[in-house]
Design a protein around this motif. Structure first.
Motif, PDB file in Angstrom:
ATOM      1  N   VAL A   1     -35.577 -22.589 -11.333  1.00 33.98           N
ATOM      2  CA  VAL A   1     -35.417 -24.038 -11.191  1.00 33.98           C
ATOM      3  C   VAL A   1     -35.066 -24.352  -9.742  1.00 33.98           C
ATOM      4  O   VAL A   1     -34.080 -23.846  -9.215  1.00 33.98           O
ATOM      5  N   GLY A   2     -35.876 -25.185  -9.094  1.00 35.82           N
ATOM      6  CA  GLY A   2     -35.676 -25.491  -7.682  1.00 35.82           C
ATOM      7  C   GLY A   2     -36.537 -24.597  -6.810  1.00 35.82           C
ATOM      8  O   GLY A   2     -37.337 -23.800  -7.313  1.00 35.82           O
ATOM      9  N   PRO A   3     -36.389 -24.701  -5.488  1.00 38.30           N
ATOM     10  CA  PRO A   3     -37.186 -23.870  -4.575  1.00 38.30           C
ATOM     11  C   PRO A   3     -36.926 -22.391  -4.807  1.00 38.30           C
ATOM     12  O   PRO A   3     -35.790 -21.918  -4.696  1.00 38.30           O
ATOM     13  N   ALA A   4     -37.956 -21.648  -5.164  1.00 39.46           N
ATOM     14  CA  ALA A   4     -37.802 -20.225  -5.478  1.00 39.46           C
ATOM     15  C   ALA A   4     -37.489 -19.418  -4.222  1.00 39.46           C
ATOM     16  O   ALA A   4     -38.061 -19.668  -3.159  1.00 39.46           O
ATOM     17  N   PRO A   5     -36.619 -18.418  -4.331  1.00 40.54           N
ATOM     18  CA  PRO A   5     -36.181 -17.657  -3.146  1.00 40.54           C
ATOM     19  C   PRO A   5     -37.077 -16.474  -2.795  1.00 40.54           C
ATOM     20  O   PRO A   5     -36.888 -15.846  -1.765  1.00 40.54           O
ATOM     21  N   GLU A   6     -38.052 -16.163  -3.660  1.00 40.36           N
ATOM     22  CA  GLU A   6     -38.883 -14.986  -3.422  1.00 40.36           C
ATOM     23  C   GLU A   6     -40.362 -15.350  -3.520  1.00 40.36           C
ATOM     24  O   GLU A   6     -40.719 -16.461  -3.904  1.00 40.36           O
ATOM     25  N   ARG A   7     -41.202 -14.362  -3.163  1.00 40.32           N
ATOM     26  CA  ARG A   7     -42.646 -14.549  -3.256  1.00 40.32           C
ATOM     27  C   ARG A   7     -43.269 -13.339  -3.940  1.00 40.32           C
ATOM     28  O   ARG A   7     -42.877 -12.198  -3.682  1.00 40.32           O
ATOM     29  N   LEU A   8     -44.234 -13.617  -4.820  1.00 42.70           N
ATOM     30  CA  LEU A   8     -45.012 -12.561  -5.454  1.00 42.70           C
ATOM     31  C   LEU A   8     -46.322 -12.422  -4.695  1.00 42.70           C
ATOM     32  O   LEU A   8     -47.045 -13.406  -4.505  1.00 42.70           O
ATOM     33  N   LEU A   9     -46.612 -11.214  -4.232  1.00 45.47           N
ATOM     34  CA  LEU A   9     -47.856 -10.936  -3.505  1.00 45.47           C
ATOM     35  C   LEU A   9     -48.701  -9.986  -4.336  1.00 45.47           C
ATOM     36  O   LEU A   9     -48.242  -8.906  -4.725  1.00 45.47           O
TER      37      LEU A   9
ATOM     38  N   ALA B   1     -51.744  -6.879   8.180  1.00 43.72           N
ATOM     39  CA  ALA B   1     -53.093  -7.007   8.729  1.00 43.72           C
ATOM     40  C   ALA B   1     -53.942  -5.818   8.298  1.00 43.72           C
ATOM     41  O   ALA B   1     -53.426  -4.749   7.958  1.00 43.72           O
ATOM     42  N   SER B   2     -55.258  -6.000   8.285  1.00 40.76           N
ATOM     43  CA  SER B   2     -56.160  -4.934   7.852  1.00 40.76           C
ATOM     44  C   SER B   2     -57.511  -5.104   8.536  1.00 40.76           C
ATOM     45  O   SER B   2     -57.917  -6.216   8.877  1.00 40.76           O
ATOM     46  N   THR B   3     -58.201  -3.997   8.717  1.00 45.87           N
ATOM     47  CA  THR B   3     -59.574  -4.058   9.222  1.00 45.87           C
ATOM     48  C   THR B   3     -60.562  -3.991   8.066  1.00 45.87           C
ATOM     49  O   THR B   3     -61.751  -4.226   8.257  1.00 45.87           O
ATOM     50  N   GLU B   4     -60.072  -3.668   6.859  1.00 47.86           N
ATOM     51  CA  GLU B   4     -60.910  -3.621   5.664  1.00 47.86           C
ATOM     52  C   GLU B   4     -60.869  -4.986   4.963  1.00 47.86           C
ATOM     53  O   GLU B   4     -59.894  -5.730   5.092  1.00 47.86           O
ATOM     54  N   PRO B   5     -61.907  -5.326   4.186  1.00 45.18           N
ATOM     55  CA  PRO B   5     -61.902  -6.600   3.457  1.00 45.18           C
ATOM     56  C   PRO B   5     -60.926  -6.556   2.275  1.00 45.18           C
ATOM     57  O   PRO B   5     -61.176  -5.870   1.281  1.00 45.18           O
ATOM     58  N   LEU B   6     -59.813  -7.259   2.417  1.00 48.46           N
ATOM     59  CA  LEU B   6     -58.791  -7.326   1.374  1.00 48.46           C
ATOM     60  C   LEU B   6     -58.554  -8.776   0.966  1.00 48.46           C
ATOM     61  O   LEU B   6     -58.936  -9.711   1.669  1.00 48.46           O
ATOM     62  N   LEU B   7     -57.865  -8.929  -0.162  1.00 43.45           N
ATOM     63  CA  LEU B   7     -57.472 -10.248  -0.648  1.00 43.45           C
ATOM     64  C   LEU B   7     -56.000 -10.191  -1.009  1.00 43.45           C
ATOM     65  O   LEU B   7     -55.564  -9.275  -1.725  1.00 43.45           O
ATOM     66  N   THR B   8     -55.226 -11.134  -0.497  1.00 43.76           N
ATOM     67  CA  THR B   8     -53.814 -11.236  -0.857  1.00 43.76           C
ATOM     68  C   THR B   8     -53.549 -12.606  -1.462  1.00 43.76           C
ATOM     69  O   THR B   8     -53.856 -13.630  -0.848  1.00 43.76           O
ATOM     70  N   LEU B   9     -53.008 -12.620  -2.668  1.00 39.35           N
ATOM     71  CA  LEU B   9     -52.650 -13.861  -3.352  1.00 39.35           C
ATOM     72  C   LEU B   9     -51.136 -14.007  -3.321  1.00 39.35           C
ATOM     73  O   LEU B   9     -50.401 -13.063  -3.621  1.00 39.35           O
ATOM     74  N   ILE B  10     -50.668 -15.200  -2.968  1.00 33.71           N
ATOM     75  CA  ILE B  10     -49.231 -15.442  -2.815  1.00 33.71           C
ATOM     76  C   ILE B  10     -48.810 -16.629  -3.676  1.00 33.71           C
ATOM     77  O   ILE B  10     -49.473 -17.675  -3.679  1.00 33.71           O
ATOM     78  N   THR B  11     -47.703 -16.459  -4.384  1.00 32.20           N
ATOM     79  CA  THR B  11     -47.111 -17.579  -5.107  1.00 32.20           C
ATOM     80  C   THR B  11     -45.598 -17.433  -5.102  1.00 32.20           C
ATOM     81  O   THR B  11     -45.063 -16.355  -4.810  1.00 32.20           O
TER      82      THR B  11
END
Length: 225
Positions: free
Chosen positions: A205-213, A188-198
Motif C-alpha cells: 500500500v503506497g509507493p513500493a520500496p522495491e522493484r521486480l526485474l 548493459a549487454s551486447t546481446e539482445p536481451l529484454l528486461t521487464l520492470i515493475t
C-alpha cells in the motif's frame, strides 16, 4: 440542543458524501485503466491491419522506473556502450505489443515511461535498444495493470514481442528483487536481451520500496511481413 443535533447530522452527511465520492473515484479509476490499455491494444491491431502486405508504417503516480535506475540507464543505455539505439521513436508512439502465452495476456507497448504511456500499456525506456535490437531493451509497467502477473512467470517461459520491424520470441532466464535505489539493477549487454520492470511488492500500500526485474534472452525472430 436541536441546533447541535442538526450540526451533527450535517457533519455525518458530509462525511458520508465524501466517502461516496472517494469510492466512486476509486471505482472509476479501476474501470478506466483496463479500458484505456485495451484501447491502445486495439489501435495496435488496427495498425497491423493497415500495414499487412506492404511496408511497415510508423505510428506517430508511481513509476516502476525509479530515478536511481533511470539515472544509470541514461549513462549506459541498454547496450554494451553508450551508443544510441539503431532506431528512435517519439514519446507516446505505439511500438507494438507484448504477449505472455503462459498467462494468456497481451498488452500494447508504447515509447516512454512517463504517466501517459504507462496508463496504456508497457512503456519502453527511451535510450535503451528497441525490442529485437542488440543490447538490453527495457520495458516498464505498473504492478496493478499490465505487469500485475509478472511474478507468475518462471524461467523457461516465453515472451512474445511484435513490432513493425518483426516478431521476437524471448525466453525468461531469471528474476530479481532489488531496492528502488539500486542504480546497477539493469545491466548493459551486447546481446539482445529484454528486461521487464515493475514495482514490488504487488500488494504494498503506497509507493513500493522495491522493484521486480524479469530478464529474458532473444531465442527467435522473424521479420515483419
Amino acid at each position: 440542543m436541536r441546533g447541535k443535533r442538526s450540526l451533527l447530522r450535517m457533519a455525518a452527511w458530509l462525511v458520508f458524501s465524501g466517502s461516496l465520492v472517494v469510492l466512486a473515484y476509486s471505482t472509476y479509476q479501476a474501470v478506466r485503466a483496463p479500458m484505456e490499455a485495451h484501447q491502445a491494444l486495439r489501435q495496435w491491431d488496427a495498425l497491423k491491419r493497415e500495414t499487412e502486405g506492404g511496408s511497415a508504417a510508423r505510428a506517430a503516480d508511481e513509476n516502476p522506473l525509479s530515478s536511481a535506475i533511470a539515472g544509470k540507464l541514461q549513462q549506459t543505455g541498454g547496450g554494451g556502450s553508450p551508443a544510441a539505439p539503431a532506431r528512435t521513436a517519439a514519446d507516446g508512439e505505439l511500438l507494438g505489443e507484448i504477449a505472455f502465452p503462459s498467462l494468456d495476456q497481451r498488452y500494447a507497448i508504447l515509447e516512454g515511461t512517463g504517466n501517459e504511456p504507462l496508463k496504456l500499456g508497457a512503456g519502453h525506456y527511451t535510450g535503451s535498444p528497441l525490442p529485437g535490437e542488440d543490447g538490453n531493451s527495457v520495458l516498464a509497467g505498473h504492478r496493478d495493470t499490465v505487469f500485475r502477473n509478472l511474478g507468475k512467470l518462471k524461467a523457461g517461459d516465453r515472451i512474445e514481442v511484435e513490432t513493425t520491424s518483426g516478431r521476437y520470441t524471448y525466453e525468461v532466464t531469471g528474476r530479481r528483487i532489488v531496492d528502488e535505489n539500486d542504480s546497477d539493477a539493469v545491466q548493459a549487454s551486447t546481446e539482445p536481451l529484454l528486461t521487464l520492470i515493475t514495482c514490488y511488492p504487488f500488494t504494498y500500500v503506497g509507493p513500493a520500496p522495491e522493484r521486480l526485474l524479469l530478464t529474458a534472452k532473444l531465442i527467435e525472430e522473424a521479420p515483419a511481413t
